[in-house]
Motif scaffolding. Sequence first.
Motif, PDB file in Angstrom:
ATOM      1  N   VAL A 226       1.828   3.139  -0.486  1.00 55.41           N
ATOM      2  CA  VAL A 226       2.168   4.039   0.618  1.00 55.41           C
ATOM      3  C   VAL A 226       3.617   3.733   1.031  1.00 55.41           C
ATOM      4  O   VAL A 226       3.949   2.559   1.248  1.00 55.41           O
ATOM      5  N   PRO A 227       4.464   4.756   1.140  1.00 54.21           N
ATOM      6  CA  PRO A 227       5.850   4.490   1.558  1.00 54.21           C
ATOM      7  C   PRO A 227       5.878   3.811   2.929  1.00 54.21           C
ATOM      8  O   PRO A 227       5.122   4.197   3.834  1.00 54.21           O
ATOM      9  N   ARG A 228       6.770   2.850   3.091  1.00 55.53           N
ATOM     10  CA  ARG A 228       6.796   2.097   4.359  1.00 55.53           C
ATOM     11  C   ARG A 228       7.246   2.984   5.527  1.00 55.53           C
ATOM     12  O   ARG A 228       6.978   2.661   6.674  1.00 55.53           O
ATOM     13  N   ASP A 229       7.907   4.109   5.206  1.00 55.13           N
ATOM     14  CA  ASP A 229       8.289   5.009   6.301  1.00 55.13           C
ATOM     15  C   ASP A 229       7.266   6.128   6.498  1.00 55.13           C
ATOM     16  O   ASP A 229       7.531   7.124   7.155  1.00 55.13           O
ATOM     17  N   GLY A 230       6.092   5.965   5.897  1.00 52.88           N
ATOM     18  CA  GLY A 230       5.004   6.891   6.198  1.00 52.88           C
ATOM     19  C   GLY A 230       4.964   8.113   5.283  1.00 52.88           C
ATOM     20  O   GLY A 230       5.733   8.217   4.338  1.00 52.88           O
ATOM     21  N   ILE A 231       4.041   9.002   5.607  1.00 56.21           N
ATOM     22  CA  ILE A 231       3.804  10.171   4.748  1.00 56.21           C
ATOM     23  C   ILE A 231       3.723  11.435   5.593  1.00 56.21           C
ATOM     24  O   ILE A 231       3.459  11.392   6.802  1.00 56.21           O
ATOM     25  N   ALA A 232       3.930  12.569   4.912  1.00 56.13           N
ATOM     26  CA  ALA A 232       3.808  13.868   5.585  1.00 56.13           C
ATOM     27  C   ALA A 232       2.358  14.334   5.551  1.00 56.13           C
ATOM     28  O   ALA A 232       1.665  14.158   4.548  1.00 56.13           O
TER      29      ALA A 232
ATOM     30  N   GLN B 293       8.994   7.471  -5.016  1.00 58.46           N
ATOM     31  CA  GLN B 293       9.565   7.222  -6.338  1.00 58.46           C
ATOM     32  C   GLN B 293       9.311   5.777  -6.774  1.00 58.46           C
ATOM     33  O   GLN B 293       8.933   5.522  -7.923  1.00 58.46           O
ATOM     34  N   GLN B 294       9.481   4.848  -5.853  1.00 55.60           N
ATOM     35  CA  GLN B 294       9.189   3.458  -6.206  1.00 55.60           C
ATOM     36  C   GLN B 294       7.699   3.288  -6.519  1.00 55.60           C
ATOM     37  O   GLN B 294       7.324   2.584  -7.448  1.00 55.60           O
ATOM     38  N   SER B 295       6.856   3.972  -5.739  1.00 51.15           N
ATOM     39  CA  SER B 295       5.409   3.896  -5.995  1.00 51.15           C
ATOM     40  C   SER B 295       5.095   4.357  -7.420  1.00 51.15           C
ATOM     41  O   SER B 295       4.331   3.712  -8.151  1.00 51.15           O
TER      42      SER B 295
END
Lengths: 563, 563
Positions: free
Chosen positions: A350-356, A462-464
């Motif tokens: 999960v991106p550390r800045d959250g998801i839409a 992208q990193q995920s």
Amino acid sequence: MTHPLFAQHAETLNRALAAIEDRGYWTPFNESPSPRVYGETANADGESAFKSYLNKPFELDQPGTGQVGHERSPFGFDLGIRYPSADPDTLFPAVAAAQEGWRRAGPEAWVGVSLEILARLNRASFEIAYSVMHTTGQAFMMAFQAGGPHAQDRGLEAVAYAWDQMRRVPGSAYWEKPQGKHPSLAMEKRFTVVPRGIGLVLGCCTFPTWNGYPGLFADLATGNAVVVKPHPGAILPLAITVRIAREVLREAGFDPNVVTLFATDPNDGSIVQSLAQRPDVKLIDFTGSTANGEWLESHALQAQVYTEKAGVNQIVIDSVDDLKGASRNIAFSLGLYSGQMCTAPQNIYVPRDGIATPDGRLSFDEVAQAIAEGVRKLCGDPAKAVELLGAIQNDGVADRIDRARALGKVLVDSQSLTHPAFENARVLTPLLVQLDARTDASKFSDEWFGPIAFVIATDSTQQSLDLAGRLAATRGALTMSVYSTDEAVLAAAEEASLRGGVALSINLTGGVFVNQSAAFSDFHGTGANPAANAALADAAFVANRFRVVQSRRHVPPRETTAA
Amino acid sequence: MTHPLFAQHAETLNRALAAIEDRGYWTPFNESPSPRVYGETANADGESAFKSYLNKPFELDQPGTGQVGHERSPFGFDLGIRYPSADPDTLFPAVAAAQEGWRRAGPEAWVGVSLEILARLNRASFEIAYSVMHTTGQAFMMAFQAGGPHAQDRGLEAVAYAWDQMRRVPGSAYWEKPQGKHPSLAMEKRFTVVPRGIGLVLGCCTFPTWNGYPGLFADLATGNAVVVKPHPGAILPLAITVRIAREVLREAGFDPNVVTLFATDPNDGSIVQSLAQRPDVKLIDFTGSTANGEWLESHALQAQVYTEKAGVNQIVIDSVDDLKGASRNIAFSLGLYSGQMCTAPQNIYVPRDGIATPDGRLSFDEVAQAIAEGVRKLCGDPAKAVELLGAIQNDGVADRIDRARALGKVLVDSQSLTHPAFENARVLTPLLVQLDARTDASKFSDEWFGPIAFVIATDSTQQSLDLAGRLAATRGALTMSVYSTDEAVLAAAEEASLRGGVALSINLTGGVFVNQSAAFSDFHGTGANPAANAALADAAFVANRFRVVQSRRHVPPRETTAA
């Protein structure tokens, strides 16, 4: 003349052949344990058949020397079943002798007998379900479905692939090569499908039939004899299978030693190594640890070796339409048989800045908590939960949970539940730990087999995806899952799955779970990453299990009509 | 949209697909080097193209560092061609980069480009024929046929098998699983064929194209990049092949580094070992010695390894209708390219109490002398003989003849012939030695590669067949031949060939020779004995060169019409 068992099952075979080509939904084996399908007394009969095996010798009339067997139900009791043990130097010559007549019988007999064995296994689905349940720890419904009809599907699929390849080899051919003004050279050629010899099927302790049947039936349907060596913790399901196979072989006029059981006591590593390196073992099918699988691949060089090993299954969360559905689906995937499936997800990025989401942006913590909440709900009612979780197959899994607790912040702790029907059952709920891609790669790059999963903060989707593709390619994976509302991200996920050689599931929020793989439609494994060197099932899984030997002789050129 | 090269060659492909199923005679590549087929100037053009390569650098625009090459024609002159050499750590990353775009192109492009390369190779048949002749020592006619059209046939056959397997994988599927009263679960699935990565083709010095093309084209047609590493003694035929492949790739819009040449100087063993163990090499095709083949099988564990190694080909003579025809046929088989064919017979078993013929019983000595006389006749006219024998590829073969002379009574000695056109050519006629099965098993149980054959006295035809089947099974064999007028003996010979896993030819007395193997009809090798772990070609030869990666996502259930 067509073999009677081949004729009897021709329609099933033809439908299976169509199914492996169009890969839509199909099965001849009903997955519902309903009395309307299997008969009013089927469940009770199966349970009592299972109970009748307990605490006595298992009857199997094959060359044997002594008795082995120390199975214990993960639901808390010893099975007390003693199986005939075998001296390899007595058993294998008997198998080789049986193999001779089997080889001569030819592809229609091999396939017909295989299909009849599968039909009888289907009728024994309840008995096998209870035996799978009380060796693997699967809850009853999964033990029935995965251990019974779904395993039979995978066996049938292997038979269909085998026949699909063998039928392409013509029995004979007429060859006529023009020689200008001279008479043509003409020959008649005969082509004979010959098996490789003896196959060794090495069972696992979690899915003895589902993972064992593909190799068993791929071998058998291509004319090989098969020695079935179950995991010492899950002998009974395969012992029943072998007994049924032997019954069918005998009735069809073959030496039943075409299929034999090689049961062992626990800690049988050196026995397996010596079996696997026998010169007469030409095919090996293995499901288990990476260490054992790699040992086989590098030491059993006289054999074709098919392995399914460890992997790191991953979920990439980019954005969701339905967070509740996604969380419920993921939690279910983690809980199903307590994560003891080779297809169960482990790493959730999960991106550390959250998801839409449709309701606006959600922070990393909110997503992690939603999944955690899904797990908590799943386990909230122990009586219901145990029907999903089943029991923990062995203490190694329980120990691993203890070690995993220390890896990071615990989002949901694993708890011991009391099974309402089996007070000594080893039931443990999933552990969910929070990790960070920046610092914890060494923690999440290996498989933590069991009910252990990580929610991992990444710098970006992208990193995920990079991580998921790379870990699949280098450490192996059987499944990958992605959640995104953005088609560009889904395309990038497909690309990552191609690089990782791993099957991708997209936006699962309903009644399909990433762990599940449907025979005739989903390839289980790809053979394209370290988790498995073959797929269940495809042409590559069967094509090396037989060879073609030809003969040719001159015949008079056929009269050709004038042009 | 269908790839234009796929569309262009669709008819050839379809006919090849039909041919591999019915296995009658077929070829799109004419084996006659006639001006009526290939054009009035084709031969002269090919010869001058060959000569234009001599004594200069071979132009190939691929990542290179220096120059290598020390080829010498067995007909007695140095080629003096210098090839670009490559640093693996520069070349392989360039190949991997090219592989990316190639992978994305998909099966129709892979197959279309492969077919176009084959069509262009066919047009270069004369140039390749001279290059094969002057590296392998084959006489011109064989160099043309086996090095040109027949090699192209084997390449096309591999492409056809590859397509035949890939076309069975649907691009997409609709899967709908009924859920009783609930709405069905419905998914759309996509299936993508993905290559394994980089293939390494290790050429041999006797049939660089015939033995090289199957692996090269099987790899290419399944989307892999290919590094071609010719034998240092026979680089030119594969260098020309690689250049043509690169031309086609470039014209079709691909990075030509999808196919590259890795030329070496002699004694390149350690280079090959290091190439073969590179993690990025996923497929290896090898033809050569048993020692090198077994090394690859046991060390290049990261790759699928296809090997053709040494074997002992055998002829069993039980009884004959036509001794003259049989002797002539056998002698021709021994002489063809001086026995330097992997399919050439070595051991000829004759019962010590003789054989039955229409003219009464013939003694062992009479049979041995008939074969010896056949060999003598074959070599009686040196000018004609050299067109059959060709030249000896290397001094190792010549040395072996010297050693074989001492094994037993010499029936026909090997002699040095002067080639009328090439005074320094190394031409040696076949050596025929008499042995006895009772005492000489250690002498005839290994391959004596070259123009060396044994007439071996046995106790009976049954012993001959036992020996033939057992040696094939344990030491390997690519061919077995039997002469008998007795159908019971022929049935026993078939059984021995099945036990030995070796192709059988029956009563060859005319224009077909045991050494010959026709693409689309005869399987070359079986994979069922130590001479080869794969056949050229069959499904097993191609099925592991690609994998299938899938994705799946939910779709609304399709409206179904009322029942």
